[in-house]
Motif scaffolding. Sequence first.
Motif, mmCIF file in Angstrom:
data_model
loop_
_atom_site.group_PDB
_atom_site.id
_atom_site.type_symbol
_atom_site.label_atom_id
_atom_site.label_comp_id
_atom_site.label_asym_id
_atom_site.label_seq_id
_atom_site.Cartn_x
_atom_site.Cartn_y
_atom_site.Cartn_z
ATOM 1 N N SER A 223 -1.227 9.847 5.795
ATOM 2 C CA SER A 223 -1.845 8.550 5.495
ATOM 3 C C SER A 223 -3.301 8.653 5.048
ATOM 4 N N ASP B 177 2.626 1.105 -4.471
ATOM 5 C CA ASP B 177 1.438 0.677 -3.747
ATOM 6 C C ASP B 177 0.365 1.754 -3.658
ATOM 7 N N LEU B 178 0.626 2.927 -4.210
ATOM 8 C CA LEU B 178 -0.330 4.036 -4.112
ATOM 9 C C LEU B 178 -0.770 4.485 -5.498
ATOM 10 N N ARG B 179 -2.081 4.567 -5.683
ATOM 11 C CA ARG B 179 -2.601 5.087 -6.945
ATOM 12 C C ARG B 179 -2.886 6.578 -6.860
ATOM 13 N N HIS C 87 5.139 5.925 -5.379
ATOM 14 C CA HIS C 87 5.167 4.612 -4.724
ATOM 15 C C HIS C 87 4.280 3.609 -5.466
ATOM 16 N N ILE D 61 2.493 2.063 4.666
ATOM 17 C CA ILE D 61 3.082 2.499 3.404
ATOM 18 C C ILE D 61 3.807 3.825 3.592
ATOM 19 N N THR E 105 5.420 9.692 -2.227
ATOM 20 C CA THR E 105 4.104 9.033 -2.174
ATOM 21 C C THR E 105 3.475 8.974 -3.556
ATOM 22 N N PRO F 176 -4.401 3.550 -1.628
ATOM 23 C CA PRO F 176 -3.648 2.364 -2.048
ATOM 24 C C PRO F 176 -4.190 1.790 -3.345
ATOM 25 N N THR F 177 -3.347 1.093 -4.063
ATOM 26 C CA THR F 177 -3.780 0.391 -5.263
ATOM 27 C C THR F 177 -4.657 -0.798 -4.865
ATOM 28 N N VAL G 249 -3.720 9.523 0.923
ATOM 29 C CA VAL G 249 -3.278 8.646 -0.147
ATOM 30 C C VAL G 249 -4.294 7.528 -0.366
ATOM 31 N N GLY H 193 -1.120 9.871 -4.651
ATOM 32 C CA GLY H 193 -0.187 10.356 -3.648
ATOM 33 C C GLY H 193 -0.714 11.599 -2.957
ATOM 34 N N PRO I 201 -2.335 2.079 4.831
ATOM 35 C CA PRO I 201 -1.714 3.321 4.359
ATOM 36 C C PRO I 201 -0.656 3.868 5.300
#
Length: 321
Positions: A288, A245-247, A243, A307, A240, A293-294, A291, A249, A304
């Motif tokens: 979920s 798509d995640l800013r 990833h 993801i 995570t 998301p970006t 985290v 984790g 999330p």
Amino acid sequence: MNQPAVPSLHEVSQLASSIAGEMARVIEGKPHQIRMAVIVLLAEGHLLIEDVPGVGKTVLAKSLGRAISGDVKRIQFTPDLLPSDVTGVSVFNQSTREFEFKPGGIFAHIVLGDEINRASPKTQSALLEAMAESQVSADGKTYQLRQPFMVIATQNPIEMEGTYPLPEAQRDRFMARITMGYPARTAEVAMLAHHAGGDQLATVSAVTDAASVAAAIRAIRAVYVAPVINDYIVSIVDATRQHPDLRLGASPRASLHLMRAARVEAALGGRDYIIPEDVRALAVEVLSHRVLPTVEAQVARRDPGDIITSVVSSVPTPARS
């Protein structure tokens, strides 16, 4: 008072089934949500429920408390709620000429924090020590909380006016997040029929007590976690952090919570050891909400949970020995 003997895992599974069965009397068509609440309780965690009003969040918490014959207290979070309302405060006793500690709403087996995001960040932070260490510090003294101890917090994700978003440190204290969702049509019709007779929570009977739940928790701690499973859990959590798509984790606490929840999943499955399927079954609920998301993922409306599902599928499953 003598503690109950540590039960077998078969007895733990039967106990969990009995608790879930009682809760199902008043929560129609939500077996997954009920099961998650029981798992979090036995895993010594806390539960965050995000959903619109009127879908049974409060009933879930109250029915769990009734089923285990535990003390349930409700804290209605509002902008003017003070930290001392949550933890307690020392007051001067005129007769003894001494200060006495008056416990706050956090001193219960099941604490329902209703609309937690309506309180100020200062008041929200009053929960941090209690949720992490099962204790409260006030006026230079430390007070242990009852066991089992579980916070079930609710928040409405739609109505944001007058709310304070939960800080990441607060969200990370919750072992799992669930949504109730609207009931199926048949379940909603059944709910109307059942509630025609009055307060349905009165139909929930105690199937155990707090001491027996604490003993079940001790039994679950003995569930074996192989080194390869620990490595699998850390691999998922670490993925995570990498990833695209995640800013933000998941934290190391997420690894610990996922392991604890997986131990309960294994015990309820009749096993004294964790398998990869136990970890995968709970990854979305446990990870979920931790985290972020970006911006690009948010614009693309990537959930999330989706993801996390893709993260889990990308990590190789360890082979069974």
